[in-house]
Design a protein around this motif. Structure first.
Motif, PDB file in Angstrom:
ATOM      1  N   LEU A   1      -2.714 -18.007   0.708  1.00 37.59           N
ATOM      2  CA  LEU A   1      -4.011 -18.484   0.241  1.00 37.59           C
ATOM      3  C   LEU A   1      -3.974 -18.947  -1.213  1.00 37.59           C
ATOM      4  O   LEU A   1      -4.924 -19.581  -1.683  1.00 37.59           O
ATOM      5  N   GLY A   2      -2.909 -18.623  -1.931  1.00 37.88           N
ATOM      6  CA  GLY A   2      -2.831 -19.010  -3.336  1.00 37.88           C
ATOM      7  C   GLY A   2      -3.798 -18.241  -4.217  1.00 37.88           C
ATOM      8  O   GLY A   2      -4.304 -18.766  -5.210  1.00 37.88           O
ATOM      9  N   ILE A   3      -4.062 -16.978  -3.853  1.00 38.65           N
ATOM     10  CA  ILE A   3      -5.016 -16.164  -4.611  1.00 38.65           C
ATOM     11  C   ILE A   3      -4.303 -14.954  -5.194  1.00 38.65           C
ATOM     12  O   ILE A   3      -3.158 -14.642  -4.829  1.00 38.65           O
ATOM     13  N   GLU A   4      -4.980 -14.264  -6.095  1.00 35.95           N
ATOM     14  CA  GLU A   4      -4.463 -13.033  -6.666  1.00 35.95           C
ATOM     15  C   GLU A   4      -5.643 -12.083  -6.857  1.00 35.95           C
ATOM     16  O   GLU A   4      -6.427 -12.228  -7.796  1.00 35.95           O
ATOM     17  N   LEU A   5      -5.776 -11.131  -5.949  1.00 32.31           N
ATOM     18  CA  LEU A   5      -6.900 -10.209  -6.027  1.00 32.31           C
ATOM     19  C   LEU A   5      -6.756  -9.302  -7.248  1.00 32.31           C
ATOM     20  O   LEU A   5      -5.665  -8.789  -7.517  1.00 32.31           O
ATOM     21  N   PRO A   6      -7.830  -9.075  -7.973  1.00 29.66           N
ATOM     22  CA  PRO A   6      -7.774  -8.176  -9.128  1.00 29.66           C
ATOM     23  C   PRO A   6      -7.481  -6.732  -8.695  1.00 29.66           C
ATOM     24  O   PRO A   6      -7.804  -6.326  -7.575  1.00 29.66           O
ATOM     25  N   ASP A   7      -6.896  -5.973  -9.612  1.00 32.04           N
ATOM     26  CA  ASP A   7      -6.557  -4.584  -9.303  1.00 32.04           C
ATOM     27  C   ASP A   7      -7.793  -3.755  -8.970  1.00 32.04           C
ATOM     28  O   ASP A   7      -7.731  -2.858  -8.124  1.00 32.04           O
ATOM     29  N   ASN A   8      -8.914  -4.043  -9.642  1.00 32.25           N
ATOM     30  CA  ASN A   8     -10.105  -3.235  -9.371  1.00 32.25           C
ATOM     31  C   ASN A   8     -10.641  -3.458  -7.962  1.00 32.25           C
ATOM     32  O   ASN A   8     -11.292  -2.589  -7.383  1.00 32.25           O
ATOM     33  N   VAL A   9     -10.356  -4.617  -7.380  1.00 33.04           N
ATOM     34  CA  VAL A   9     -10.710  -4.850  -5.977  1.00 33.04           C
ATOM     35  C   VAL A   9      -9.792  -4.027  -5.072  1.00 33.04           C
ATOM     36  O   VAL A   9     -10.251  -3.311  -4.169  1.00 33.04           O
ATOM     37  N   LEU A  10      -8.494  -4.103  -5.319  1.00 30.73           N
ATOM     38  CA  LEU A  10      -7.528  -3.417  -4.470  1.00 30.73           C
ATOM     39  C   LEU A  10      -7.696  -1.898  -4.521  1.00 30.73           C
ATOM     40  O   LEU A  10      -7.379  -1.209  -3.555  1.00 30.73           O
ATOM     41  N   HIS A  11      -8.181  -1.386  -5.636  1.00 34.00           N
ATOM     42  CA  HIS A  11      -8.349   0.063  -5.779  1.00 34.00           C
ATOM     43  C   HIS A  11      -9.733   0.544  -5.384  1.00 34.00           C
ATOM     44  O   HIS A  11      -9.988   1.758  -5.391  1.00 34.00           O
ATOM     45  N   ASP A  12     -10.622  -0.366  -5.044  1.00 32.68           N
ATOM     46  CA  ASP A  12     -11.964   0.027  -4.637  1.00 32.68           C
ATOM     47  C   ASP A  12     -11.897   0.849  -3.340  1.00 32.68           C
ATOM     48  O   ASP A  12     -11.213   0.449  -2.383  1.00 32.68           O
ATOM     49  N   PRO A  13     -12.588   1.988  -3.261  1.00 35.35           N
ATOM     50  CA  PRO A  13     -12.483   2.857  -2.076  1.00 35.35           C
ATOM     51  C   PRO A  13     -12.875   2.166  -0.767  1.00 35.35           C
ATOM     52  O   PRO A  13     -12.240   2.402   0.271  1.00 35.35           O
ATOM     53  N   THR A  14     -13.899   1.315  -0.795  1.00 37.04           N
ATOM     54  CA  THR A  14     -14.314   0.645   0.433  1.00 37.04           C
ATOM     55  C   THR A  14     -13.280  -0.384   0.855  1.00 37.04           C
ATOM     56  O   THR A  14     -12.935  -0.496   2.044  1.00 37.04           O
ATOM     57  N   PHE A  15     -12.762  -1.142  -0.118  1.00 36.51           N
ATOM     58  CA  PHE A  15     -11.694  -2.094   0.204  1.00 36.51           C
ATOM     59  C   PHE A  15     -10.476  -1.359   0.745  1.00 36.51           C
ATOM     60  O   PHE A  15      -9.851  -1.799   1.729  1.00 36.51           O
ATOM     61  N   GLN A  16     -10.119  -0.238   0.122  1.00 33.96           N
ATOM     62  CA  GLN A  16      -8.984   0.552   0.586  1.00 33.96           C
ATOM     63  C   GLN A  16      -9.180   1.020   2.024  1.00 33.96           C
ATOM     64  O   GLN A  16      -8.248   1.013   2.830  1.00 33.96           O
ATOM     65  N   SER A  17     -10.402   1.435   2.354  1.00 33.11           N
ATOM     66  CA  SER A  17     -10.691   1.895   3.711  1.00 33.11           C
ATOM     67  C   SER A  17     -10.483   0.762   4.716  1.00 33.11           C
ATOM     68  O   SER A  17      -9.908   0.971   5.800  1.00 33.11           O
ATOM     69  N   ILE A  18     -10.934  -0.433   4.372  1.00 37.58           N
ATOM     70  CA  ILE A  18     -10.741  -1.600   5.234  1.00 37.58           C
ATOM     71  C   ILE A  18      -9.255  -1.910   5.383  1.00 37.58           C
ATOM     72  O   ILE A  18      -8.745  -2.133   6.492  1.00 37.58           O
ATOM     73  N   TYR A  19      -8.565  -1.932   4.262  1.00 34.74           N
ATOM     74  CA  TYR A  19      -7.136  -2.265   4.227  1.00 34.74           C
ATOM     75  C   TYR A  19      -6.338  -1.311   5.127  1.00 34.74           C
ATOM     76  O   TYR A  19      -5.536  -1.750   5.967  1.00 34.74           O
ATOM     77  N   TRP A  20      -6.562  -0.004   4.945  1.00 37.62           N
ATOM     78  CA  TRP A  20      -5.771   0.959   5.705  1.00 37.62           C
ATOM     79  C   TRP A  20      -6.166   0.998   7.178  1.00 37.62           C
ATOM     80  O   TRP A  20      -5.309   1.230   8.049  1.00 37.62           O
ATOM     81  N   ALA A  21      -7.435   0.755   7.482  1.00 36.98           N
ATOM     82  CA  ALA A  21      -7.826   0.673   8.891  1.00 36.98           C
ATOM     83  C   ALA A  21      -7.117  -0.495   9.564  1.00 36.98           C
ATOM     84  O   ALA A  21      -6.617  -0.379  10.691  1.00 36.98           O
ATOM     85  N   GLY A  22      -7.059  -1.643   8.869  1.00 38.93           N
ATOM     86  CA  GLY A  22      -6.350  -2.792   9.422  1.00 38.93           C
ATOM     87  C   GLY A  22      -4.873  -2.511   9.606  1.00 38.93           C
ATOM     88  O   GLY A  22      -4.287  -2.824  10.656  1.00 38.93           O
ATOM     89  N   ALA A  23      -4.244  -1.903   8.591  1.00 35.89           N
ATOM     90  CA  ALA A  23      -2.824  -1.582   8.688  1.00 35.89           C
ATOM     91  C   ALA A  23      -2.554  -0.608   9.831  1.00 35.89           C
ATOM     92  O   ALA A  23      -1.604  -0.780  10.607  1.00 35.89           O
ATOM     93  N   ASP A  24      -3.388   0.424   9.946  1.00 35.09           N
ATOM     94  CA  ASP A  24      -3.178   1.416  11.002  1.00 35.09           C
ATOM     95  C   ASP A  24      -3.392   0.828  12.394  1.00 35.09           C
ATOM     96  O   ASP A  24      -2.680   1.195  13.346  1.00 35.09           O
ATOM     97  N   MET A  25      -4.346  -0.091  12.538  1.00 36.76           N
ATOM     98  CA  MET A  25      -4.535  -0.716  13.851  1.00 36.76           C
ATOM     99  C   MET A  25      -3.295  -1.482  14.274  1.00 36.76           C
ATOM    100  O   MET A  25      -2.900  -1.456  15.455  1.00 36.76           O
ATOM    101  N   VAL A  26      -2.653  -2.160  13.333  1.00 37.23           N
ATOM    102  CA  VAL A  26      -1.414  -2.872  13.660  1.00 37.23           C
ATOM    103  C   VAL A  26      -0.319  -1.880  14.037  1.00 37.23           C
ATOM    104  O   VAL A  26       0.381  -2.057  15.046  1.00 37.23           O
ATOM    105  N   CYS A  27      -0.173  -0.818  13.251  1.00 35.04           N
ATOM    106  CA  CYS A  27       0.899   0.159  13.506  1.00 35.04           C
ATOM    107  C   CYS A  27       0.704   0.899  14.832  1.00 35.04           C
ATOM    108  O   CYS A  27       1.649   1.051  15.619  1.00 35.04           O
ATOM    109  N   TRP A  28      -0.524   1.369  15.078  1.00 37.44           N
ATOM    110  CA  TRP A  28      -0.765   2.163  16.285  1.00 37.44           C
ATOM    111  C   TRP A  28      -0.642   1.316  17.549  1.00 37.44           C
ATOM    112  O   TRP A  28      -0.109   1.773  18.560  1.00 37.44           O
ATOM    113  N   SER A  29      -1.128   0.091  17.503  1.00 40.82           N
ATOM    114  CA  SER A  29      -0.989  -0.769  18.677  1.00 40.82           C
ATOM    115  C   SER A  29       0.477  -1.110  18.919  1.00 40.82           C
ATOM    116  O   SER A  29       0.946  -1.102  20.065  1.00 40.82           O
TER     117      SER A  29
END
Length: 339
Positions: free
Chosen positions: A194-222
């Motif tokens: 995408l040619g983007i660079e998400l700021p660190d405060n976005v990546l460390h946000d608890p809600t963003f983290q919850s989304i990120y890890w749910a997505g990662a776990d869905m890929v791993c578990w499936s």
């Protein structure tokens, strides 16, 4: 662990996933062929491993999970997934020490493009690194290196556990699986495309983290519930959540498969709900966050779609498995033919 039956039924994960099945990346055939030829020139695999690589259709996976990538970016994703395939396949046949050496070779080359060692992994990694860093932004690249370091450490640990015949408890396994699956660097490629660079405060946000890890776990578990039959035929069941659930809860294979389905559904619920609770970081950043999360959407549904399109997990019966969800366990002596 309870005795294993002769067959089981997969959870219907596609019915839980609300994201639309996508078209292939428009550069799939051209860029995919270029990447496959690039890998083939290094003559890494035996005939059997080469056949397994071809039927795995890594380029098709990239086409499903990165359908929005341009030619150059798509070619880079194919090269990376093919490079991961090489590392994974080589380390599967290694003890812990040799697997760590192989993984360290990849990581040292990613960190230092001047690193030289007589290994095809070095040159392959240099080729990939050059493509990636041509446009990937500096902070994103540093994060990508961090994900690669966690990946190689986890793959090495997986080999050590396999050598020792040890199966982790569920909490420890989830932490390891998130890293040895390589899903984190694969998510990192979303920023590159995408040619983007998400700021660190976005990546460390608890809600963003919850989304990120749910997505990662869905890929791993499936991936684990789909690949279990192939892996048990090889005798490689320790690095699979199905095995972990059977041991941890003292349940049969079908119950473990059903449990994966229930957890996947809960992960999807959390994933969708958390998207409605994200804070705002301003119009420009919010737009980048939305595009990044859409990239995770593509990974979740694209991985499900790809799993039934190739013989990688279900052999020649993959279209029948999509229809029936029924799996017959293959015997170890049949694994070379079916995997």
């Amino acid at each position: 662990m309870p005795s294993t039956p002769v067959g089981y039924t997969l959870p219907d994960l596609l019915s839980v996933c609300p994201f639309q099945l996508g078209d292939a990346n428009p550069y799939y055939k051209e860029a995919g062929a270029d990447s496959k030829a690039w890998l083939s020139q290094y003559h890494i695999f035996t005939d059997r491993k080469r056949a397994f690589f071809v039927q795995g259709c890594n380029e098709l996976l990239c086409s499903r999970v990165y359908p929005y990538a341009g030619y150059t970016e798509f070619r880079t994703t194919c090269d990376f997934v093919n490079l991961l395939f090489v590392i994974d396949e080589l380390s599967d046949d290694m003890n812990g020490e040799d697997a760590r050496d192989t993984c360290d070779t990849f990581y040292r080359t990613m960190v230092d493009p001047e690193y030289n060692y007589d290994s095809p992994i070095v040159q392959m990694t240099k080729d990939f690194r050059e493509r990636l860093t041509s446009t990937l932004k500096p902070r994103s690249f540093q994060r990508f290196l961090g994900h690669c370091k966690a990946y190689v450490d986890a793959v090495s640990e997986e080999a050590e556990l396999r050598e020792a015949g040890e199966v982790l408890d569920l909490a420890s396994f989830i932490a390891l699986r998130r890293e040895n699956s390589a899903i984190r660097p694969c998510f990192g490629l979303i920023e590159y495309i995408l040619g983007i660079e998400l700021p660190d405060n976005v990546l460390h946000d608890p809600t963003f983290q919850s989304i990120y890890w749910a997505g990662a776990d869905m890929v791993c578990w499936s991936n684990d519930v789909y690949s279990f039959n192939m892996e048990q035929a090889k005798g490689h069941t320790g690095n699979n959540v199905v095995t972990v659930l059977m041991r941890e809860h003292g349940i049969e294979l079908q119950e473990a498969a059903d449990m994966v389905g229930g957890i996947f559904e809960e992960l999807m619920r959390r994933y969708l709900e958390d998207r409605t609770r994200l804070p705002s970081w301003g119009p420009e950043v919010d737009a980048d966050v939305a595009r990044y999360i859409q990239g995770i959407d593509h990974w979740v549904v694209g991985n499900l779609q790809w799993s039934f399109e190739t013989p990688r997990y279900f052999g020649s019966r993959h279209t029948d498995v999509l229809r029936t969800l029924r799996i017959t366990l293959i015997q170890e002596q049949d694994s070379e033919e079916d995997d």
